[in-house]
Scaffold this motif. Structure first.
Motif, PDB file in Angstrom:
ATOM      1  N   ILE A 230       0.829  -1.204   0.000  1.00  0.00           N
ATOM      2  CA  ILE A 230       0.000   0.000   0.000  1.00  0.00           C
ATOM      3  C   ILE A 230       0.868   1.260   0.000  1.00  0.00           C
ATOM      4  O   ILE A 230       0.516   2.274  -0.597  1.00  0.00           O
ATOM      5  N   ARG A 231       2.014   1.193   0.635  1.00  0.00           N
ATOM      6  CA  ARG A 231       2.926   2.348   0.647  1.00  0.00           C
ATOM      7  C   ARG A 231       3.319   2.721  -0.781  1.00  0.00           C
ATOM      8  O   ARG A 231       3.356   3.906  -1.144  1.00  0.00           O
ATOM      9  N   ASP A 232       3.632   1.724  -1.609  1.00  0.00           N
ATOM     10  CA  ASP A 232       3.968   1.975  -3.019  1.00  0.00           C
ATOM     11  C   ASP A 232       2.761   2.541  -3.761  1.00  0.00           C
ATOM     12  O   ASP A 232       2.892   3.421  -4.620  1.00  0.00           O
ATOM     13  N   LEU A 233       1.590   2.020  -3.425  1.00  0.00           N
ATOM     14  CA  LEU A 233       0.349   2.394  -4.111  1.00  0.00           C
ATOM     15  C   LEU A 233      -0.044   3.843  -3.839  1.00  0.00           C
ATOM     16  O   LEU A 233      -0.605   4.523  -4.696  1.00  0.00           O
ATOM     17  N   PHE A 234       0.255   4.333  -2.628  1.00  0.00           N
ATOM     18  CA  PHE A 234      -0.141   5.679  -2.223  1.00  0.00           C
ATOM     19  C   PHE A 234       0.995   6.708  -2.328  1.00  0.00           C
ATOM     20  O   PHE A 234       0.786   7.884  -2.039  1.00  0.00           O
ATOM     21  N   SER A 235       2.185   6.278  -2.713  1.00  0.00           N
ATOM     22  CA  SER A 235       3.386   7.108  -2.532  1.00  0.00           C
ATOM     23  C   SER A 235       3.351   8.454  -3.253  1.00  0.00           C
ATOM     24  O   SER A 235       3.959   9.420  -2.792  1.00  0.00           O
ATOM     25  N   ASP A 236       2.666   8.552  -4.384  1.00  0.00           N
ATOM     26  CA  ASP A 236       2.675   9.803  -5.146  1.00  0.00           C
ATOM     27  C   ASP A 236       1.489  10.704  -4.826  1.00  0.00           C
ATOM     28  O   ASP A 236       1.345  11.786  -5.403  1.00  0.00           O
ATOM     29  N   LEU A 237       0.624  10.261  -3.902  1.00  0.00           N
ATOM     30  CA  LEU A 237      -0.573  11.034  -3.577  1.00  0.00           C
ATOM     31  C   LEU A 237      -0.272  12.076  -2.501  1.00  0.00           C
ATOM     32  O   LEU A 237       0.414  11.778  -1.522  1.00  0.00           O
ATOM     33  N   PRO A 238      -0.790  13.286  -2.656  1.00  0.00           N
ATOM     34  CA  PRO A 238      -0.482  14.365  -1.711  1.00  0.00           C
ATOM     35  C   PRO A 238      -1.159  14.189  -0.356  1.00  0.00           C
ATOM     36  O   PRO A 238      -2.158  13.486  -0.229  1.00  0.00           O
ATOM     37  N   PHE A 239      -0.612  14.831   0.620  1.00  0.00           N
ATOM     38  CA  PHE A 239      -1.085  14.832   2.004  1.00  0.00           C
ATOM     39  C   PHE A 239      -2.421  15.579   2.073  1.00  0.00           C
ATOM     40  O   PHE A 239      -2.528  16.726   1.671  1.00  0.00           O
ATOM     41  N   ILE A 240      -3.469  14.915   2.576  1.00  0.00           N
ATOM     42  CA  ILE A 240      -4.739  15.592   2.845  1.00  0.00           C
ATOM     43  C   ILE A 240      -5.274  15.112   4.198  1.00  0.00           C
ATOM     44  O   ILE A 240      -4.976  14.008   4.633  1.00  0.00           O
ATOM     45  N   LYS A 241      -6.064  15.953   4.845  1.00  0.00           N
ATOM     46  CA  LYS A 241      -6.691  15.584   6.111  1.00  0.00           C
ATOM     47  C   LYS A 241      -8.178  15.313   5.891  1.00  0.00           C
ATOM     48  O   LYS A 241      -8.695  15.427   4.780  1.00  0.00           O
ATOM     49  N   SER A 242      -8.867  14.963   6.962  1.00  0.00           N
ATOM     50  CA  SER A 242     -10.289  14.658   6.904  1.00  0.00           C
ATOM     51  C   SER A 242     -11.077  15.785   6.239  1.00  0.00           C
ATOM     52  O   SER A 242     -10.939  16.950   6.609  1.00  0.00           O
TER      53      SER A 242
END
Length: 407
Positions: A230-242
């Motif tokens: 999952i770390r590889d799968l999400f690695s390029d996605l930006p930081f967002i909060k709730s």
């Protein structure tokens, strides 16, 4: 080869078959939001064939409305999507619409799986009568009417494992018998999406039937060696909060995303990376679950929460009301309930402290980033949870094609 897609949902199964080179006369689906998604996907393929994907990028970027976007797509592309419930009353009109599209061309394959709620073990446990009288138990009979009408060489029928035990096995026994009476040999296996390279532990029954005169046998599927997480799968996605969203990738695509057909090097439009808003109590629970996982590598039980955070009277059972998507492993099964809340899909980063976004859920199911889910955030989550992972569907489709040619 030409296909008909029944109970199509958002099109996860047909997406895999289209990638494998199959063409579709029709996608039949009763849910309006899912049909809009199917139309948008057909528009994508039309624009891709005609080298006009910039228009699609404009739509996903929010530069033009859906109405403006659809107005630039030939209506014949949308006619393949039939927004109707499949039942005795609608069958004649559905057959009529399909026949206008296919003309005299043969239907080679029918794919699809009726809604699973009547077969689901969880669904049966919640119904006082165990779903015994739910009409969805018998939607396979309508599926058979399509087989009798079009006599395809082969069909692919997907469903949940609960189908095997529904009404103590009676439903599945009758189903197999009726498929046989319609002139089809059948075989089935329980297949897991993770064995096809999907980063999700998702078991499903895949039943394949073929006409008795067709020389075919159920394909052999060999588990894919996969070290992605999952770390590889999400690695390029930006930081967002709730409750937040973002429209820009934080970095380039990686090997995992490219090999899983999720994001190629050229794709630069991030759509639907949006998370649902959570109240303060849920966010505090999320923090405790993530903190326990990070420090002890175990999942917190519901009755271990502080008393002020417990809202359910039952603290003896259903203790896994919350769950984390682990960074360094694969995800548990994504189900349609994610449309109601994200408690079972908590993001592993405590700094973001939220449930996963629509795009993250889609990636777990192996949908590409250029796949857009229509209508609303809730509708998108529901469509994703109900879908067949496209990566799994693609590999099944390719193997079927090889076996049809071989025999």
């Amino acid at each position: 080869m030409y296909c008909i897609d029944l109970f199509a949902g958002a099109g996860g199964l047909s997406e895999g078959f289209q990638r494998a080179g199959f063409k579709f006369f029709a996608h039949v689906e009763m849910d309006e939001a899912a049909c809009l998604t199917l139309k948008t996907r057909q528009a994508y393929y039309f624009l891709k064939r005609n080298k006009k994907l910039e228009l699609y990028r404009e739509y996903l970027s929010g530069c033009i409305s859906r109405e403006q976007f659809y107005a630039q797509i030939p209506n014949r592309i949308f006619k393949r999507v039939i927004n109707k419930e499949i039942n005795e009353l609608t069958l004649p009109s559905i057959f009529g619409e399909i026949d206008k599209i296919r003309k005299d061309r043969e239907v080679d394959i029918i794919i699809g799986g009726p809604p699973c709620q009547a077969y689901s073990v969880i669904g049966r446990s919640r119904d006082p009568k165990g779903m015994k009288y739910d009409k969805r138990n018998y939607l396979y009979k309508d599926y058979i009417k399509f087989l009798n009408k079009y006599s395809p060489k082969l069909f692919v029928f997907e469903n949940v494992l609960g189908l095997l035990s529904a009404q103590k096995g009676k439903i599945f026994t009758n189903m197999k018998k009726e498929f046989k009476q319609s002139g089809y040999n059948i075989d089935y296996k329980i297949l897991n999406a993770k064995d096809f390279g999907v980063l999700e532990d998702r078991k499903r029954i895949i039943l394949i039937g073929w006409r008795e005169e067709v020389n075919f046998k159920y394909p052999e599927f060999h588990a894919v060696e996969n070290n992605y997480t999952i770390r590889d799968l999400f690695s390029d996605l930006p930081f967002i909060k709730s409750g937040e969203y973002s429209t820009e990738y934080k970095e380039r695509s990686n090997e995992c995303l490219q090999n899983m057909h999720i994001r190629d090097k050229e794709w630069n439009v991030l759509a639907q990376h949006i998370s649902r808003p959570n109240n303060d109590r849920d966010l505090e629970i999320y923090r405790l679950y993530i903190d326990t996982w990070n420090k002890e590598e175990r999942k917190l039980k519901y009755n271990e929460l502080p008393e002020n955070l417990i809202t359910h009277n039952n603290t003896e059972s259903f203790l896994d009301r919350f769950n984390i998507v682990p960074y360094d492993n694969i995800c548990h099964t994504v189900v349609a309930h994610i449309g109601k809340d994200g408690h079972y899909y908590i993001h592993p980063d405590i700094r973001q402290n939220r449930s996963i976004s629509v795009r993250e859920a889609a990636r777990i199911q192996s949908f590409p980033d250029d796949f857009y889910f229509e209508s609303s955030r809730t509708a998108a989550f529901k469509q994703i949870g109900n879908a067949v992972p496209p990566l799994m569907a693609e590999k099944i489709a390719k193997n079927i094609k090889i076996n049809l040619r071989r025999y």
